[in-house]
Write a protein that holds these residues in place. Structure first.
Motif, PDB file in Angstrom:
ATOM      1  N   LYS A  12      21.601  60.553  50.303  1.00  0.00           N
ATOM      2  CA  LYS A  12      21.106  59.325  49.656  1.00  0.00           C
ATOM      3  C   LYS A  12      20.307  58.481  50.646  1.00  0.00           C
ATOM      4  O   LYS A  12      19.198  58.034  50.355  1.00  0.00           O
ATOM      5  N   GLU A  68      20.716  47.117  53.121  1.00  0.00           N
ATOM      6  CA  GLU A  68      21.744  47.465  52.133  1.00  0.00           C
ATOM      7  C   GLU A  68      22.682  46.295  51.885  1.00  0.00           C
ATOM      8  O   GLU A  68      23.078  46.026  50.755  1.00  0.00           O
ATOM      9  N   GLU A  71      20.640  43.667  49.950  1.00  0.00           N
ATOM     10  CA  GLU A  71      20.401  44.130  48.577  1.00  0.00           C
ATOM     11  C   GLU A  71      21.694  44.142  47.755  1.00  0.00           C
ATOM     12  O   GLU A  71      21.657  44.289  46.553  1.00  0.00           O
ATOM     13  N   MET A  72      22.813  44.058  48.435  1.00  0.00           N
ATOM     14  CA  MET A  72      24.147  44.104  47.836  1.00  0.00           C
ATOM     15  C   MET A  72      24.414  45.457  47.161  1.00  0.00           C
ATOM     16  O   MET A  72      25.099  45.520  46.143  1.00  0.00           O
ATOM     17  N   ALA A  73      23.816  46.508  47.725  1.00  0.00           N
ATOM     18  CA  ALA A  73      24.054  47.848  47.192  1.00  0.00           C
ATOM     19  C   ALA A  73      25.273  48.490  47.855  1.00  0.00           C
ATOM     20  O   ALA A  73      25.728  49.548  47.424  1.00  0.00           O
ATOM     21  N   ALA A  75      28.331  47.493  47.852  1.00  0.00           N
ATOM     22  CA  ALA A  75      29.484  47.509  46.937  1.00  0.00           C
ATOM     23  C   ALA A  75      29.397  48.704  45.986  1.00  0.00           C
ATOM     24  O   ALA A  75      30.409  49.320  45.651  1.00  0.00           O
ATOM     25  N   PHE A  76      28.168  49.021  45.562  1.00  0.00           N
ATOM     26  CA  PHE A  76      27.990  50.179  44.678  1.00  0.00           C
ATOM     27  C   PHE A  76      28.400  51.467  45.410  1.00  0.00           C
ATOM     28  O   PHE A  76      29.144  52.290  44.876  1.00  0.00           O
ATOM     29  N   ALA A  77      27.919  51.620  46.635  1.00  0.00           N
ATOM     30  CA  ALA A  77      28.256  52.832  47.403  1.00  0.00           C
ATOM     31  C   ALA A  77      29.759  52.912  47.659  1.00  0.00           C
ATOM     32  O   ALA A  77      30.360  53.986  47.594  1.00  0.00           O
ATOM     33  N   LEU A  78      30.359  51.748  47.922  1.00  0.00           N
ATOM     34  CA  LEU A  78      31.801  51.744  48.206  1.00  0.00           C
ATOM     35  C   LEU A  78      32.647  51.909  46.946  1.00  0.00           C
ATOM     36  O   LEU A  78      33.860  52.070  47.035  1.00  0.00           O
ATOM     37  N   SER A  79      32.021  51.848  45.779  1.00  0.00           N
ATOM     38  CA  SER A  79      32.785  52.107  44.553  1.00  0.00           C
ATOM     39  C   SER A  79      32.957  53.616  44.343  1.00  0.00           C
ATOM     40  O   SER A  79      33.722  54.039  43.479  1.00  0.00           O
ATOM     41  N   LEU A  80      32.268  54.405  45.141  1.00  0.00           N
ATOM     42  CA  LEU A  80      32.369  55.865  45.016  1.00  0.00           C
ATOM     43  C   LEU A  80      33.627  56.357  45.737  1.00  0.00           C
ATOM     44  O   LEU A  80      34.184  55.643  46.575  1.00  0.00           O
ATOM     45  N   ILE A 223      33.600  44.811  53.131  1.00  0.00           N
ATOM     46  CA  ILE A 223      32.547  44.102  52.407  1.00  0.00           C
ATOM     47  C   ILE A 223      32.567  42.631  52.754  1.00  0.00           C
ATOM     48  O   ILE A 223      33.616  42.131  53.163  1.00  0.00           O
TER      49      ILE A 223
ATOM     50  N   LEU B  56      38.244  47.461  49.199  1.00  0.00           N
ATOM     51  CA  LEU B  56      37.151  46.897  49.985  1.00  0.00           C
ATOM     52  C   LEU B  56      37.689  45.892  51.009  1.00  0.00           C
ATOM     53  O   LEU B  56      37.076  45.654  52.033  1.00  0.00           O
ATOM     54  N   LYS B  79      39.844  56.468  43.925  1.00  0.00           N
ATOM     55  CA  LYS B  79      38.578  56.070  43.299  1.00  0.00           C
ATOM     56  C   LYS B  79      37.909  57.196  42.510  1.00  0.00           C
ATOM     57  O   LYS B  79      36.909  56.953  41.838  1.00  0.00           O
ATOM     58  N   PHE B  84      34.037  50.910  39.190  1.00  0.00           N
ATOM     59  CA  PHE B  84      34.070  49.486  39.521  1.00  0.00           C
ATOM     60  C   PHE B  84      32.657  48.906  39.412  1.00  0.00           C
ATOM     61  O   PHE B  84      31.710  49.461  39.974  1.00  0.00           O
ATOM     62  N   ASP B  88      28.002  40.863  41.420  1.00  0.00           N
ATOM     63  CA  ASP B  88      27.144  40.769  42.604  1.00  0.00           C
ATOM     64  C   ASP B  88      26.818  42.154  43.187  1.00  0.00           C
ATOM     65  O   ASP B  88      26.351  42.264  44.308  1.00  0.00           O
ATOM     66  N   MET B  89      27.070  43.186  42.410  1.00  0.00           N
ATOM     67  CA  MET B  89      26.764  44.549  42.870  1.00  0.00           C
ATOM     68  C   MET B  89      25.337  44.901  42.447  1.00  0.00           C
ATOM     69  O   MET B  89      24.901  44.534  41.364  1.00  0.00           O
ATOM     70  N   ARG B  90      24.622  45.597  43.317  1.00  0.00           N
ATOM     71  CA  ARG B  90      23.252  46.001  42.980  1.00  0.00           C
ATOM     72  C   ARG B  90      23.064  47.481  43.290  1.00  0.00           C
ATOM     73  O   ARG B  90      23.734  48.029  44.167  1.00  0.00           O
ATOM     74  N   TYR B  92      20.112  50.611  44.312  1.00  0.00           N
ATOM     75  CA  TYR B  92      19.072  50.672  45.339  1.00  0.00           C
ATOM     76  C   TYR B  92      17.708  50.400  44.703  1.00  0.00           C
ATOM     77  O   TYR B  92      17.226  51.196  43.884  1.00  0.00           O
ATOM     78  N   TRP B  99      17.252  58.720  39.332  1.00  0.00           N
ATOM     79  CA  TRP B  99      17.749  59.183  40.637  1.00  0.00           C
ATOM     80  C   TRP B  99      19.210  58.742  40.814  1.00  0.00           C
ATOM     81  O   TRP B  99      20.048  59.531  41.271  1.00  0.00           O
ATOM     82  N   PHE B 108      30.548  63.193  40.796  1.00  0.00           N
ATOM     83  CA  PHE B 108      31.640  63.248  39.810  1.00  0.00           C
ATOM     84  C   PHE B 108      31.502  64.466  38.910  1.00  0.00           C
ATOM     85  O   PHE B 108      30.566  64.525  38.091  1.00  0.00           O
TER      86      PHE B 108
END
Lengths: 223, 301
Positions: A12, A68, A71-73, A75-80, A223, B56, B79, B84, B88-90, B92, B99, B108
């Motif tokens: 990624k 990153e 951009e606050m991305a 949190a998205f990556a850490l949700s994986l 985070i 987190l 997880k 989740f 405030d999550m974004r 890329y 993508w 997954f």
């Protein structure tokens, strides 16, 4: 599963950094080609070559870590399905790979040009090129480790300013006649200065990577 | 891991302190197959609670279990079954939505492509769209698409409707109602919008200033809380009554709020000389405000 998540995250980051990677390769190789056109070509090509190496690394480290976060991305990556430490390790791996891809290619082309028979280049410049490329890699490694440790934009900016000053000092030292002179010949001479520089660069790379890993292992909040 | 052998999550005595905020001794659990709404004002500790749950943040005291696994030690395994999304999550910005879909699908094995395509149409999203060009509402929908098509057993949503226009909010809540039909799936939904929570949740937790104020099933909240209008003749003083959360006295009329309403209360009040003129059910928002105010008074006293 965990392994695939790790490498998916590495891929990624390489994908997201593809623009900078391609830019570094193209600009670096074109600049190196330009250095073959007399003194003016050497001056302009050399400057652009260094800029591609150093600025490319700075943009890369900033984009991967500070970008990153901003951009606050993250949190998205850490949700994986990966642990916080696993994610940091994937980030560090991607950080090194993203820089090493253009670095290996450019360094390879430069060394091949200096070493191939009848190239017209001074073979002694191999040592100069190795020291220069080694410094660029070491500086990137230190920058990456430092940006892993800082959490504020202000500190991030300070790290970048510090690395620029370090690079300017290095170039001033490297271009002093008593140091650069013996390197600009047809004879490959690993002078004591060249040896010390290489050892220093290797230590800086190893130490910064170790510090980054240590900082990650101590981190409890992600985070 | 057996589906019904564990809670979707369990927090026990969890404490986490920051410079200006402390989540204090929080205990909360959600059985599998249920939907919990976590309600609290801004800065109450909802996001901190969720971040602790997802791993987190690491707690300073207490234990966190997610899908039967200890957090943060086993967070990677836990997880796999949890999605989740927070406000405030974004995603890329420099990558396209398709993508992102391929990226999440590569991680997954249960990724449901057909469902993802259905959600794309339903949310009116274009897969070739770059994320940086998405509006706020589209961004939340994209995040939800990526979360839902994973088919998670627990969906954790931190203020997902904040900043959404009414139509987008309605679409999101409708989609959540669809998920809820599958009884093996659980949802934790944090919001300061009690209407959203009242609509979809069957368990409710009120949180304020880092403390759990109250947590129980929605019906029990709605059944137990009542507002009584009283007619109090001159010269009659009401004694302190058990289970009265608030008593607002006028010249002759009084409004009494109780969190344990029983018809026997009428008799007790009439014995004191007061007459009950009206009994009103309370909305979740009114219950929430009354609970929080009581909790703050208790803390201060």
């Amino acid at each position: 599963m965990k392994r695939s998540v790790f490498w998916a995250l590495v891929r990624k980051d390489l994908y997201l950094m593809r623009g900078i990677i391609i830019m570094m390769i193209v600009v670096g190789l074109v600049a190196f080609f330009v250095t073959g056109f007399g003194n003016v070509g050497l001056a302009i090509g050399g400057l652009v070559f260094l800029t591609a190496n150093i600025a490319g690394g700075i943009f890369m480290a900033m984009g991967m870590l500070i970008g990153e976060r901003k951009e606050m991305a993250r949190a998205f990556a850490l949700s994986l399905p990966i642990s916080g430490h696993g994610y940091d390790r994937a980030k560090l791996t991607a950080g090194y790979l993203a820089y090493l891809i253009p670095w290996v290619l450019i360094t390879g082309v430069v060394l091949w040009e200096f070493l191939r028979p009848h190239s017209g280049a001074q073979r002694g410049m191999v040592v100069y090129a190795v020291i220069l490329q080694g410094f660029a890699l070491a500086m990137y490694s230190v920058l990456l480790a430092a940006l892993f440790g800082v959490t504020s934009d202000g500190m991030g900016a300070l790290v970048i300013i510090g690395s620029n000053i370090l690079f300017s000092l290095f170039m001033m030292k490297l271009n002093q006649p008593e140091i650069a002179g013996p390197l600009r010949t047809d004879h490959i001479a690993w002078t004591p200065f060249a040896q010390r520089m290489l050892i220093g660069e290797l230590i800086a790379i190893a130490l910064s990577a170790a510090i980054a890993l240590f900082v990650m292992s101590r981190r409890r909040d992600h985070i | 891991m057996n589906d019904v052998a564990h809670n979707a999550f369990a927090l026990r005595g969890v404490t986490k302190a920051f410079r200006h905020f402390k989540l204090d001794d929080l205990s909360l659990e959600l059985p599998m197959g249920q939907i919990m709404g976590m309600v609290g004002p801004n800065g109450a500790g909802k996001s901190t609670t969720i971040r602790l749950l997802i791993g987190l943040l690491a707690p300073e005291a207490g234990t966190v279990e997610l899908m039967g696994r200890r957090i943060p030690a086993q967070m990677a395994d836990a997880k796999r079954d949890v999605a989740f999304v927070s406000d405030d999550m974004r995603l890329y910005g420099l990558a396209r939505l398709d993508w992102h879909m391929r990226f999440v699908a590569s991680i997954f094995p249960d990724w449901d492509e057909r469902y993802a395509q259905k959600l794309l149409k339903h949310f009116n999203l274009r897969p070739d769209q770059y994320v940086k060009g998405l509006s706020r509402g589209e961004h939340v929908k994209a995040l939800l698409l990526l979360a839902l098509a994973r088919r998670p057993r627990l969906l954790v949503l931190d203020e997902p409707t904040s900043g959404l226009d009414p139509v987008a909010r309605h679409e999101l809540l409708s989609e959540l109602m669809e998920i809820v039909r599958d009884e093996s799936r659980s949802i934790l939904f944090s919001s300061h919008n009690t209407q959203d929570v009242e609509r979809i949740c069957d368990q409710i937790a009120f949180i304020d200033r880092g403390k759990l104020v109250d947590a129980r099933d929605k019906e029990s909240f709605l059944e137990r809380w009542r507002r009584l209008s009283l007619d109090i003749p001159a010269g009659v003083a009401l004694p302190r009554l058990k289970d009265v959360v608030d008593l607002t006295l006028g010249e002759r009329l009084a409004i009494l709020t109780t969190d344990r309403y029983e018809p026997a209360l009428h008799g007790a009040l009439e014995k004191c000389g007061a007459r009950v003129t009206d009994v009103q059910r309370m909305s979740l928002e009114e219950i929430f405000v009354a609970s929080v105010m009581r909790s703050r008074v208790e803390v201060q006293s």
